[in-house]
Enzyme design. Sequence first.
Site, PDB file in Angstrom:
ATOM      1  N   HIS A 106       0.876  -1.272   0.020  1.00 13.87           N
ATOM      2  CA  HIS A 106       0.034  -0.070  -0.007  1.00 13.87           C
ATOM      3  C   HIS A 106       0.902   1.245   0.065  1.00 13.87           C
ATOM      4  CE1 HIS A 106      -3.590  -2.502   1.663  1.00 13.87           C
ATOM      5  NE2 HIS A 106      -3.582  -2.734   0.370  1.00 13.87           N
TER       6      HIS A 106
ATOM      7  N   SER B 294      -6.916  -1.509  -0.770  1.00 17.51           N
ATOM      8  CA  SER B 294      -6.491  -0.788  -2.142  1.00 17.51           C
ATOM      9  C   SER B 294      -7.522  -0.143  -2.767  1.00 17.51           C
ATOM     10  CB  SER B 294      -5.546  -1.829  -3.113  1.00 17.51           C
ATOM     11  OG  SER B 294      -6.476  -3.069  -3.053  1.00 17.51           O
TER      12      SER B 294
ATOM     13  N   ASP C 266     -14.121 -12.789 -12.064  1.00 16.43           N
ATOM     14  CA  ASP C 266     -12.858 -13.172 -11.779  1.00 16.43           C
ATOM     15  C   ASP C 266     -11.887 -12.363 -12.307  1.00 16.43           C
ATOM     16  OD1 ASP C 266     -10.779 -15.727 -11.670  1.00 16.43           O
ATOM     17  OD2 ASP C 266     -10.487 -14.510 -13.363  1.00 16.43           O
ATOM     18  N   GLY C 267     -10.686 -11.848 -11.168  1.00 20.76           N
ATOM     19  CA  GLY C 267      -9.879 -10.762 -11.743  1.00 20.76           C
ATOM     20  C   GLY C 267      -9.001 -10.845 -12.764  1.00 20.76           C
TER      21      GLY C 267
ATOM     22  N   ASP D 190      -3.414  -8.621  -7.337  1.00 20.10           N
ATOM     23  CA  ASP D 190      -3.089  -8.807  -5.914  1.00 20.10           C
ATOM     24  C   ASP D 190      -3.820 -10.079  -5.465  1.00 20.10           C
ATOM     25  OD1 ASP D 190      -2.160  -8.533  -3.172  1.00 20.10           O
ATOM     26  OD2 ASP D 190      -3.776  -7.306  -2.499  1.00 20.10           O
TER      27      ASP D 190
HETATM   28  N1  SAM Z   1      -6.020  -5.739  -2.890  1.00 16.61           N
HETATM   29  C1  SAM Z   1      -6.672  -5.957  -1.531  1.00 16.61           C
HETATM   30  C2  SAM Z   1      -6.028  -4.920  -0.638  1.00 16.61           C
HETATM   31  O1  SAM Z   1      -5.094  -4.834  -1.086  1.00 16.61           O
HETATM   32  O2  SAM Z   1      -6.706  -4.241  -0.131  1.00 16.61           O
HETATM   33  C3  SAM Z   1      -6.274  -6.990  -0.955  1.00 16.61           C
HETATM   34  C4  SAM Z   1      -6.693  -8.572  -1.847  1.00 16.61           C
HETATM   35  S1  SAM Z   1      -6.673  -9.932  -0.875  1.00 16.61           S
HETATM   36  C5  SAM Z   1      -4.959 -10.262  -1.005  1.00 16.61           C
HETATM   37  C6  SAM Z   1      -7.264 -11.012  -2.124  1.00 16.61           C
HETATM   38  C7  SAM Z   1      -8.613 -10.874  -2.585  1.00 16.61           C
HETATM   39  O3  SAM Z   1      -8.850 -11.699  -3.893  1.00 16.61           O
HETATM   40  C8  SAM Z   1      -9.595 -11.719  -1.546  1.00 16.61           C
HETATM   41  O4  SAM Z   1     -10.740 -10.764  -1.196  1.00 16.61           O
HETATM   42  C9  SAM Z   1     -10.323 -12.800  -2.440  1.00 16.61           C
HETATM   43  O5  SAM Z   1     -11.460 -13.113  -1.934  1.00 16.61           O
HETATM   44  C10 SAM Z   1     -10.063 -12.482  -3.820  1.00 16.61           C
HETATM   45  N2  SAM Z   1     -10.245 -13.302  -4.957  1.00 16.61           N
HETATM   46  C11 SAM Z   1      -9.615 -14.726  -4.705  1.00 16.61           C
HETATM   47  N3  SAM Z   1      -9.783 -15.095  -6.218  1.00 16.61           N
HETATM   48  C12 SAM Z   1     -10.054 -14.257  -6.964  1.00 16.61           C
HETATM   49  C13 SAM Z   1     -10.290 -14.172  -8.590  1.00 16.61           C
HETATM   50  N4  SAM Z   1      -9.987 -15.258  -9.059  1.00 16.61           N
HETATM   51  N5  SAM Z   1     -10.767 -12.710  -8.902  1.00 16.61           N
HETATM   52  C14 SAM Z   1     -10.958 -11.903  -8.165  1.00 16.61           C
HETATM   53  N6  SAM Z   1     -10.835 -11.896  -6.583  1.00 16.61           N
HETATM   54  C15 SAM Z   1     -10.425 -13.083  -6.315  1.00 16.61           C
END
Ligand code: SAM
Length: 279
Positions: free
Chosen positions: A18, A99, A142-143, A163
Amino acid sequence: MNYRHAFHAGAFQDAHKHAVLALLLQRLGDKPTPYCVLDTHAGIGRYDLQATAAQKTGEFHHGIGRLLAAARAPAAVAPYLDIVRRLNGGGALRRYPGSPELAARLSRPQDRLVLTELHAEDVRLLQRGFAGDARVAVHHEDGYRGLKAFLPPKERRGLVLIDPPFEEAGEFERLVDGLKTAHRRWPTGIYALWYPIKDLPPVRRFHAQLRQSGIGKIMLTELLVRAATSAESLNGSGLVIVNPPWRLAAALVPLLSWLGERLAQGPGAAGTWRWLVPE
Ligand code: SAM
């Protein structure tokens, strides 16, 4: 999908990711033209450090807790620490910006945020948290698919944060493939990719895959809180930055060395940066 970021909010890996993210967003704001942030694994946006999850691990005490307690901090950390302090109204640490919250607070009225998240409950919390902000779009998606759906952004300026939770095997490979897909669609975007550092062999393989990707201008920033010798514990945090803004390194040097000192948990702690694929 067992990973819940609420257990880890504000931990040393969040502080590293961050603090650098805030610096990147601040640089994007130097020009008045609009930019777009795509946050592929968004989490819930804001975290309550008094809630059971954060209290159970206490990880934030060894991350943001230590940073706020420091008497002096380099100027490069100010964009991050100022937001944490403002979110807490200048009082004791209770709330922590994920984030999406950092991006929402650092961006301007002309900018846009696209958040993707796969966990249904997290999506609801994100939608509720940003309901009043017309600049923010939340997608239950999905990301990695989002990289195809939302790139390139119409602004043609901005940043993509990838992330993932690293809870399933193959995440390093998915990260490299995701970056290649995204970079083909939008070669000039800034990319920030988070990765865990436990022991070194998987990290070295990841670096080699990035080097072989054909993508240029790849910078690494790494924070070790102890030597990376055990595969059983999280010993450090890495952030790949593709297409870093001009002269970012000058700010990263004091930022990373301060994080390395403040967040050390054992011998071998350090904050460093280097070019993996030079400019
Ligand atoms: N980026 C956030 C932050 O810095 O505040 C933290 C993210 S955390 C490390 C990972 C997140 O990815 C979790 O909330 C989880 O539910 C989500 N997640 C898991 N697989 C995913 C996918 N395929 N696509 C999108 N989100 C996903």
